[in-house]
Design an enzyme around this catalytic site. Structure first.
Site, PDB file in Angstrom:
ATOM      1  N   VAL A  95      -0.650 135.643  40.382  1.00  0.00           N
ATOM      2  CA  VAL A  95       0.379 136.244  41.228  1.00  0.00           C
ATOM      3  C   VAL A  95       0.519 135.426  42.503  1.00  0.00           C
ATOM      4  O   VAL A  95      -0.467 135.088  43.153  1.00  0.00           O
ATOM      5  CB  VAL A  95       0.005 137.692  41.589  1.00  0.00           C
ATOM      6  CG1 VAL A  95       0.970 138.264  42.619  1.00  0.00           C
ATOM      7  CG2 VAL A  95       0.007 138.557  40.334  1.00  0.00           C
ATOM      8  N   CYS A  96       1.762 135.108  42.852  1.00  0.00           N
ATOM      9  CA  CYS A  96       2.035 134.371  44.078  1.00  0.00           C
ATOM     10  C   CYS A  96       2.709 135.330  45.048  1.00  0.00           C
ATOM     11  O   CYS A  96       3.882 135.670  44.903  1.00  0.00           O
ATOM     12  CB  CYS A  96       2.946 133.175  43.785  1.00  0.00           C
ATOM     13  SG  CYS A  96       3.171 132.089  45.199  1.00  0.00           S
ATOM     14  N   ILE A  97       1.936 135.787  46.024  1.00  0.00           N
ATOM     15  CA  ILE A  97       2.422 136.791  46.956  1.00  0.00           C
ATOM     16  C   ILE A  97       1.801 136.525  48.330  1.00  0.00           C
ATOM     17  O   ILE A  97       0.649 136.097  48.427  1.00  0.00           O
ATOM     18  CB  ILE A  97       2.061 138.204  46.437  1.00  0.00           C
ATOM     19  CG1 ILE A  97       2.666 139.297  47.296  1.00  0.00           C
ATOM     20  CG2 ILE A  97       0.562 138.380  46.336  1.00  0.00           C
ATOM     21  CD1 ILE A  97       2.480 140.694  46.680  1.00  0.00           C
ATOM     22  N   SER A 244       5.833 132.057  47.338  1.00  0.00           N
ATOM     23  CA  SER A 244       4.977 131.128  46.619  1.00  0.00           C
ATOM     24  C   SER A 244       4.225 130.257  47.603  1.00  0.00           C
ATOM     25  O   SER A 244       4.679 130.030  48.703  1.00  0.00           O
ATOM     26  CB  SER A 244       5.810 130.231  45.726  1.00  0.00           C
ATOM     27  OG  SER A 244       6.466 130.984  44.732  1.00  0.00           O
TER      28      SER A 244
END
Length: 244
Positions: A95-97, A244
């Site tokens: 997950v890119c958060i 991202s």
């Protein structure tokens, strides 16, 4: 004399143990967690798709791995269920958060320091952010460009272009077998999601997930007082929580 590393590790273990106990005593709708008995730095996670969204009825399995200096550095969050989402890397499930990005200066990211990780964050805020992210992808800095384009096409057409919607619904359908295997009842209505899972926390938290990732699609090696009737997601687009 204890080394700096050992002191940090001990502090991290205490923090994680305290968080685990708090989550067991005050569960929040939308997810279940199970810490590794032999390694508290690895937590198995299952997220339920929020009712009223494309992910309704979904059961998505993931792994959280914590650094030995937690909570001063963020954990990683990796889905083991195959996910098609603008802010989830297709090949790895990572997950890119923003909330999971280290609190360092990075002018190119476009993120404010306040959006990144800080020691006041915790497992609960991470999981709620990930749940929100499912229905609120950030398409301005995607981890999966193709998914981002497909999502924008669906959103801009007001649902007339069904490609993204059909793919997500197929993805949700594919999680039913895992839920049956793990003997987990997935909430599908708002009442079940917001109330039932909080009224019967033991039935969910005591689920035996020993085989949680036996056949995961990726094959990876590797505190607040909440209102009992309140849900913690909304349906606003592009919240900015998936950088991202």
């Amino acid at each position: 004399m204890a080394t700096t590393t050992s002191v940090a590790t001990t502090s991290a273990l205490r923090a994680l143990h305290a968080e685990l106990i708090k989550l067991e005593k005050e569960p929040v709708e939308g997810f279940i967690v199970k810490a590794n008995d032999e390694n508290l730095f690895e937590w198995e996670v299952a997220i339920f798709g929020p009712p009223g969204t494309l992910y309704e009825g979904g059961y998505f399995k993931a792994m959280m791995k914590f650094p030995h200096d937690y909570p001063y550095s963020p954990p990683t969050f990796r889905f083991h269920t195959k996910m098609w989402h603008p802010n989830i890397y297709e090949n790895s499930g990572d997950v890119c958060i923003s909330i999971l990005h280290p609190p360092v200066a990075d002018e190119q990211s476009g993120e404010l320091p306040s959006e990144r990780w800080n020691p006041t964050q915790n497992v609960r805020t991470i999981l709620l952010s990930v749940i929100s992210l499912l229905n609120e992808p950030n398409t301005y800095s995607p981890a999966n460009v193709d998914a981002s384009v497909m999502y924008r096409r669906w959103k801009d057409s007001k649902g007339k272009n069904k490609e993204y919607e059909d793919l997500i619904k197929k993805q949700v359908k594919g999680t039913e077998l895992d839920a049956q295997k793990d003997e987990v009842i997935v909430p599908k209505t708002l009442e079940e999601y917001c109330i039932k899972t909080k009224e019967t926390p033991q039935s969910q938290s005591s689920v035996d997930l020993a085989d949680f990732y036996d056949d995961g699609d990726y094959g990876v090696e590797d505190d607040d007082d909440d209102d009992d009737d309140e849900c913690y997601y909304d349906d606003e687009d592009d919240s900015g929580n998936g950088e991202s």
